[in-house]
Write a protein that holds these residues in place. Structure first.
Motif, PDB file in Angstrom:
ATOM      1  N   GLU A  98       0.830  -1.209   0.000  1.00  0.00           N
ATOM      2  CA  GLU A  98       0.000   0.000   0.000  1.00  0.00           C
ATOM      3  C   GLU A  98       0.865   1.260   0.000  1.00  0.00           C
ATOM      4  O   GLU A  98       0.601   2.210  -0.735  1.00  0.00           O
ATOM      5  CB  GLU A  98      -0.922  -0.006   1.224  1.00  0.00           C
ATOM      6  CG  GLU A  98      -1.874   1.160   1.278  1.00  0.00           C
ATOM      7  CD  GLU A  98      -2.779   1.094   2.507  1.00  0.00           C
ATOM      8  OE1 GLU A  98      -2.973   2.139   3.147  1.00  0.00           O
ATOM      9  OE2 GLU A  98      -3.275  -0.003   2.817  1.00  0.00           O
ATOM     10  N   HIS A 101       2.345   1.867  -3.324  1.00  0.00           N
ATOM     11  CA  HIS A 101       1.322   2.385  -4.241  1.00  0.00           C
ATOM     12  C   HIS A 101       1.091   3.882  -3.997  1.00  0.00           C
ATOM     13  O   HIS A 101       1.148   4.686  -4.929  1.00  0.00           O
ATOM     14  CB  HIS A 101       0.013   1.610  -4.072  1.00  0.00           C
ATOM     15  CG  HIS A 101      -1.121   2.187  -4.840  1.00  0.00           C
ATOM     16  ND1 HIS A 101      -1.314   1.943  -6.178  1.00  0.00           N
ATOM     17  CD2 HIS A 101      -2.103   3.032  -4.465  1.00  0.00           C
ATOM     18  CE1 HIS A 101      -2.375   2.599  -6.585  1.00  0.00           C
ATOM     19  NE2 HIS A 101      -2.873   3.270  -5.569  1.00  0.00           N
ATOM     20  N   THR A 102       0.870   4.263  -2.742  1.00  0.00           N
ATOM     21  CA  THR A 102       0.525   5.659  -2.440  1.00  0.00           C
ATOM     22  C   THR A 102       1.727   6.603  -2.483  1.00  0.00           C
ATOM     23  O   THR A 102       1.592   7.741  -2.907  1.00  0.00           O
ATOM     24  CB  THR A 102      -0.175   5.781  -1.076  1.00  0.00           C
ATOM     25  OG1 THR A 102       0.681   5.270  -0.056  1.00  0.00           O
ATOM     26  CG2 THR A 102      -1.494   5.032  -1.062  1.00  0.00           C
ATOM     27  N   GLY A 105       3.779   5.226  -6.318  1.00  0.00           N
ATOM     28  CA  GLY A 105       2.948   5.067  -7.501  1.00  0.00           C
ATOM     29  C   GLY A 105       3.037   3.708  -8.175  1.00  0.00           C
ATOM     30  O   GLY A 105       2.634   3.559  -9.321  1.00  0.00           O
ATOM     31  N   LEU A 106       3.532   2.701  -7.478  1.00  0.00           N
ATOM     32  CA  LEU A 106       3.619   1.363  -8.055  1.00  0.00           C
ATOM     33  C   LEU A 106       2.258   0.674  -7.958  1.00  0.00           C
ATOM     34  O   LEU A 106       1.690   0.552  -6.875  1.00  0.00           O
ATOM     35  CB  LEU A 106       4.686   0.534  -7.349  1.00  0.00           C
ATOM     36  CG  LEU A 106       6.103   1.073  -7.491  1.00  0.00           C
ATOM     37  CD1 LEU A 106       7.073   0.231  -6.678  1.00  0.00           C
ATOM     38  CD2 LEU A 106       6.529   1.102  -8.943  1.00  0.00           C
ATOM     39  N   LEU A 107       1.755   0.231  -9.084  1.00  0.00           N
ATOM     40  CA  LEU A 107       0.434  -0.393  -9.154  1.00  0.00           C
ATOM     41  C   LEU A 107       0.551  -1.902  -9.335  1.00  0.00           C
ATOM     42  O   LEU A 107       1.551  -2.401  -9.840  1.00  0.00           O
ATOM     43  CB  LEU A 107      -0.343   0.174 -10.341  1.00  0.00           C
ATOM     44  CG  LEU A 107      -0.513   1.687 -10.379  1.00  0.00           C
ATOM     45  CD1 LEU A 107      -1.140   2.113 -11.692  1.00  0.00           C
ATOM     46  CD2 LEU A 107      -1.344   2.156  -9.202  1.00  0.00           C
ATOM     47  N   GLY A 108      -0.485  -2.611  -8.935  1.00  0.00           N
ATOM     48  CA  GLY A 108      -0.568  -4.043  -9.202  1.00  0.00           C
ATOM     49  C   GLY A 108       0.268  -4.926  -8.312  1.00  0.00           C
ATOM     50  O   GLY A 108       0.523  -6.080  -8.664  1.00  0.00           O
ATOM     51  N   LEU A 109       0.688  -4.430  -7.159  1.00  0.00           N
ATOM     52  CA  LEU A 109       1.473  -5.273  -6.251  1.00  0.00           C
ATOM     53  C   LEU A 109       0.554  -6.278  -5.578  1.00  0.00           C
ATOM     54  O   LEU A 109      -0.523  -5.926  -5.105  1.00  0.00           O
ATOM     55  CB  LEU A 109       2.147  -4.412  -5.179  1.00  0.00           C
ATOM     56  CG  LEU A 109       3.192  -3.438  -5.683  1.00  0.00           C
ATOM     57  CD1 LEU A 109       3.618  -2.496  -4.577  1.00  0.00           C
ATOM     58  CD2 LEU A 109       4.385  -4.189  -6.217  1.00  0.00           C
ATOM     59  N   ARG A 110       0.976  -7.535  -5.554  1.00  0.00           N
ATOM     60  CA  ARG A 110       0.167  -8.542  -4.877  1.00  0.00           C
ATOM     61  C   ARG A 110       1.033  -9.277  -3.856  1.00  0.00           C
ATOM     62  O   ARG A 110       2.196  -9.576  -4.111  1.00  0.00           O
ATOM     63  CB  ARG A 110      -0.468  -9.489  -5.867  1.00  0.00           C
ATOM     64  CG  ARG A 110       0.471 -10.349  -6.638  1.00  0.00           C
ATOM     65  CD  ARG A 110      -0.295 -11.181  -7.691  1.00  0.00           C
ATOM     66  NE  ARG A 110       0.512 -12.218  -8.256  1.00  0.00           N
ATOM     67  CZ  ARG A 110       1.339 -12.055  -9.278  1.00  0.00           C
ATOM     68  NH1 ARG A 110       1.482 -10.878  -9.827  1.00  0.00           N
ATOM     69  NH2 ARG A 110       2.039 -13.066  -9.732  1.00  0.00           N
ATOM     70  N   TYR A 126       7.979  -6.675  -8.022  1.00  0.00           N
ATOM     71  CA  TYR A 126       7.515  -5.779  -9.074  1.00  0.00           C
ATOM     72  C   TYR A 126       8.523  -5.799 -10.201  1.00  0.00           C
ATOM     73  O   TYR A 126       9.714  -5.837  -9.930  1.00  0.00           O
ATOM     74  CB  TYR A 126       7.396  -4.357  -8.512  1.00  0.00           C
ATOM     75  CG  TYR A 126       6.756  -3.397  -9.463  1.00  0.00           C
ATOM     76  CD1 TYR A 126       5.376  -3.271  -9.513  1.00  0.00           C
ATOM     77  CD2 TYR A 126       7.516  -2.621 -10.319  1.00  0.00           C
ATOM     78  CE1 TYR A 126       4.776  -2.383 -10.398  1.00  0.00           C
ATOM     79  CE2 TYR A 126       6.927  -1.740 -11.206  1.00  0.00           C
ATOM     80  CZ  TYR A 126       5.555  -1.622 -11.229  1.00  0.00           C
ATOM     81  OH  TYR A 126       4.965  -0.757 -12.114  1.00  0.00           O
ATOM     82  N   PRO A 127       8.163  -5.845 -11.435  1.00  0.00           N
ATOM     83  CA  PRO A 127       6.835  -5.632 -12.004  1.00  0.00           C
ATOM     84  C   PRO A 127       6.058  -6.911 -12.265  1.00  0.00           C
ATOM     85  O   PRO A 127       4.874  -6.859 -12.580  1.00  0.00           O
ATOM     86  CB  PRO A 127       7.140  -4.946 -13.327  1.00  0.00           C
ATOM     87  CG  PRO A 127       8.432  -5.542 -13.769  1.00  0.00           C
ATOM     88  CD  PRO A 127       9.196  -5.793 -12.483  1.00  0.00           C
TER      89      PRO A 127
END
Length: 178
Positions: A98, A101-102, A105-110, A126-127
């Motif tokens: 989280e 991401h915030t 700006g990295l998206l799609g982390l699981r 990532y990625p």
């Protein structure tokens, strides 16, 4: 230092992508921006896990990542923290995802799990997910957490330019650090 190298080998051994070979350059970033991006990722992780306990287990440096014959550089950082975590590994790793991401700006982390390591680790990568390799420009990272353990490996973006000279602000000597 040996533990860092062994951990780096274990984590990247199955990644399928060598971050130091034939990476394409990210022409939109400067050396300074690539370096700052790595440091921002590390700061986001520390904001969740805690600021203390990383110093003795941190190594970083610049590497050549030439592609298409031009000079290019990549800043990499590896860090291990061997202290109790403030929360359970699953919660820490979710919060790290989280924060990345915030704050970065990295998206799609699981959040994933690696039961091949002892003890079992909660991980993100990532990625392409954990042990999934790096992006075309060599960028990628992995984070692991266990009950008394956290680690991060960041491969910065491969950007145009020669690696900064040792002893300069972007590549300080260990004696230059505060």
């Amino acid at each position: 230092m040996v533990a860092i190298g062994v951990t780096l080998l274990l984590i990247t051994g199955c990644a399928g992508a060598d971050p130091h070979s034939s990476a394409s350059k990210d022409p939109t970033m400067s050396l300074e921006q690539s370096h700052q991006n790595v440091m921002d990722i590390f700061a986001a992780v520390k904001s969740v896990v805690g600021e203390d306990g990383w110093d003795s287990g941190t190594a970083s440096g610049w590497f050549s990542c030439s592609s298409s014959g031009g000079k290019s550089a990549q800043f990499n950082l590896t860090s291990i923290r061997k202290r109790p975590l403030p929360l359970q590994p699953e919660e820490i790793t979710s919060r790290v995802a989280e924060a990345l991401h915030t704050k970065v700006g990295l998206l799609g982390l699981r959040v994933q799990h690696d039961a091949t390591l002892t003890p079992r680790r909660t991980v993100i990568g990532y990625p392409n997910g954990y042990n999934g390799g790096t992006a075309a420009d060599g960028f990628g990272f992995e984070f692991q957490s266990g009950t008394d353990f956290a680690s991060i490996i960041v491969y910065g973006h491969c950007v145009p330019g020669a690696p900064p000279k040792f002893g300069t602000p972007l590549n300080p000597r260990p004696t230059d650090l505060p």
